[in-house]
Write a protein that holds these residues in place. Structure first.
Motif, PDB file in Angstrom:
ATOM      1  N   TRP A   1      -0.191  -1.304   8.338  1.00  0.00           N
ATOM      2  CA  TRP A   1       1.000  -0.500   8.076  1.00  0.00           C
ATOM      3  C   TRP A   1       0.698   0.953   8.418  1.00  0.00           C
ATOM      4  O   TRP A   1      -0.409   1.425   8.199  1.00  0.00           O
TER       5      TRP A   1
ATOM      6  N   LEU B   3      10.070   2.270   1.377  1.00  0.00           N
ATOM      7  CA  LEU B   3       9.481   1.090   1.999  1.00  0.00           C
ATOM      8  C   LEU B   3       9.269   1.342   3.485  1.00  0.00           C
ATOM      9  O   LEU B   3      10.022   2.080   4.124  1.00  0.00           O
TER      10      LEU B   3
ATOM     11  N   GLY C 238       9.060  -1.236   5.688  1.00  0.00           N
ATOM     12  CA  GLY C 238       9.501  -2.396   6.446  1.00  0.00           C
ATOM     13  C   GLY C 238      10.748  -3.019   5.857  1.00  0.00           C
ATOM     14  O   GLY C 238      11.148  -2.728   4.730  1.00  0.00           O
TER      15      GLY C 238
ATOM     16  N   ALA D 201      13.221  -6.916   6.308  1.00  0.00           N
ATOM     17  CA  ALA D 201      13.358  -8.240   6.915  1.00  0.00           C
ATOM     18  C   ALA D 201      14.824  -8.556   7.149  1.00  0.00           C
ATOM     19  O   ALA D 201      15.694  -8.196   6.347  1.00  0.00           O
TER      20      ALA D 201
ATOM     21  N   LYS E 229       0.717  -1.870  -2.433  1.00  0.00           N
ATOM     22  CA  LYS E 229       1.738  -2.524  -1.628  1.00  0.00           C
ATOM     23  C   LYS E 229       2.720  -3.231  -2.548  1.00  0.00           C
ATOM     24  O   LYS E 229       2.436  -3.437  -3.731  1.00  0.00           O
TER      25      LYS E 229
ATOM     26  N   GLU F 256       4.736  -9.253   2.070  1.00  0.00           N
ATOM     27  CA  GLU F 256       4.126  -8.049   1.516  1.00  0.00           C
ATOM     28  C   GLU F 256       4.485  -6.868   2.399  1.00  0.00           C
ATOM     29  O   GLU F 256       4.421  -6.958   3.631  1.00  0.00           O
ATOM     30  N   CYS F 257       4.863  -5.778   1.781  1.00  0.00           N
ATOM     31  CA  CYS F 257       5.361  -4.619   2.520  1.00  0.00           C
ATOM     32  C   CYS F 257       4.610  -3.360   2.098  1.00  0.00           C
ATOM     33  O   CYS F 257       4.326  -3.162   0.910  1.00  0.00           O
TER      34      CYS F 257
ATOM     35  N   ILE G 277      10.812  -9.261  10.922  1.00  0.00           N
ATOM     36  CA  ILE G 277      10.436  -8.118  10.086  1.00  0.00           C
ATOM     37  C   ILE G 277      10.378  -6.870  10.960  1.00  0.00           C
ATOM     38  O   ILE G 277       9.705  -6.853  11.997  1.00  0.00           O
TER      39      ILE G 277
ATOM     40  N   ARG H  25       9.255  -2.957  11.143  1.00  0.00           N
ATOM     41  CA  ARG H  25       8.258  -2.089  10.518  1.00  0.00           C
ATOM     42  C   ARG H  25       8.326  -0.705  11.147  1.00  0.00           C
ATOM     43  O   ARG H  25       8.647  -0.561  12.329  1.00  0.00           O
TER      44      ARG H  25
END
Length: 336
Positions: A30, A38, A40, A42, A139, A160-161, A308, A310
């Protein structure tokens, strides 16, 4: 005798080309960001259409002109922050110390994981604050809400972000504010911004060497030319083994892939779905019912596949204005 060298066929950069273990991609890297949000989001791939966008690139031959641009539509209902994880740095990499779960978890999560019957959230928060001195990174766990989309499933996808912050303490404070809450696309990304897209590609099954690696089809007078779509030689007598770099048949597609620096052209709320839904809905998907994102170009995977987005981990630092979209095609794709 003159020996002519020919470059190999097909890249070996993605070997071994086997099916992914899980369709939901796991993101290990990341970017670093001090902005408390955040990193990211989805969404579910809907399909593609085309738009008429004003080209704002000063170095482009079509600068200032309206150009047709293919776009991919992603349906992105708000994601829910369901947990927080604290990581410590060990000699064997980053390891989880402890985690905190939200106390208002969606009942649909029971389709995916075992929900705790008795859970003391205040005790878990006190524990994660107690190990903050040994924490190297924070995270969050995020889950999607597919039941409100046209994707025919109720089981949420969990991933997991990363989260922005200068220190683990800043990240923890931001994560505690977001815990149990919904986060929409407009709170994470901006129009005109570049993002990375991570998804599982279309699965194509077991394929031969011509389609899988792009080798040439043997011509008519070649030795043993009764078999045209095969490798002429898979190696010398010595060493007496077949090298892993030799093109061979096998699985093609259904691999995890990352596409860097995809530009977001539009982020729209669910009140603007009439601007994107074609007559009869999108092929193999249906109608968009929630917030959606238009991404320039194509994205990995078929329709309904989880994608996803990012924050860019290798940004191109290309400053561009907010895209000016003059037209979005809503023509039916049923006959295409």
């Amino acid at each position: 005798m003159v020996r002519h060298h020919q470059p190999r066929k097909g890249s070996v950069a993605f070997s071994p080309r086997k099916r992914v273990a899980k369709e939901t991609p796991r993101i290990k890297s990341w970017p670093q960001s001090d902005e408390p949000k955040l990193l990211g989001l989805a969404g579910y791939k809907v399909g593609m259409t085309h738009t008429l966008v004003t080209d704002t690139d000063k170095n482009s031959p079509t600068s200032g002109m309206d150009v047709f641009t293919p776009v991919t539509v992603l349906e992105v209902p708000p994601v829910v922050v369901m947990g927080i994880r604290a990581y410590e740095k060990t000699s064997r990499g980053m390891k989880v110390i402890t985690e905190v779960l939200a106390d208002n978890l969606d009942k649909e999560l029971s389709r995916k994981i075992s929900l705790p019957k008795e859970y003391d959230q205040s005790e878990a928060i006190a524990k994660i604050k107690g190990v903050l001195d040994n924490t190297a990174d924070i995270k969050v766990l995020v889950h999607t809400n597919p039941k409100v989309t046209s994707v025919p499933k109720k089981k949420p996808d969990i991933f997991e972000c990363g989260i922005g912050g200068a220190t683990p303490e800043d990240k923890l404070n931001t994560a505690l504010e977001l815990l149990g809450n919904e986060v929409s696309a407009s709170e994470i990304f901006n129009e005109g911004e570049y993002v990375d897209a991570i998804a599982t590609t279309k699965g194509k099954g077991f394929q031969g060497v011509v389609k899988r690696w792009g080798i040439r089809i043997q011509y008519g007078k070649a030795a043993r030319s009764s078999k045209a779509r095969h490798v002429g030689s898979i190696g010398p007598w010595t060493p007496r083994r077949t090298m892993w770099t030799v093109a061979q048949a096998g699985q093609m597609g259904y691999h995890k892939r990352t596409e860097f620096n995809k530009r977001i052209l539009k982020i729209a709320s669910k009140d603007e779905v009439d601007q994107i839904n074609p007559d009869g809905g999108f092929v193999k998907y249906g109608l968009v019912k929630n917030d959606y994102v238009l991404v320039k170009g194509s994205l990995p995977g078929p329709s309904k596949r989880l994608v996803i987005l990012r924050q860019p981990i290798r940004p191109n630092n290309k400053a561009e204005d907010v895209p000016q979209i003059n037209y979005i095609s809503t023509k039916s794709k049923q006959g295409v």
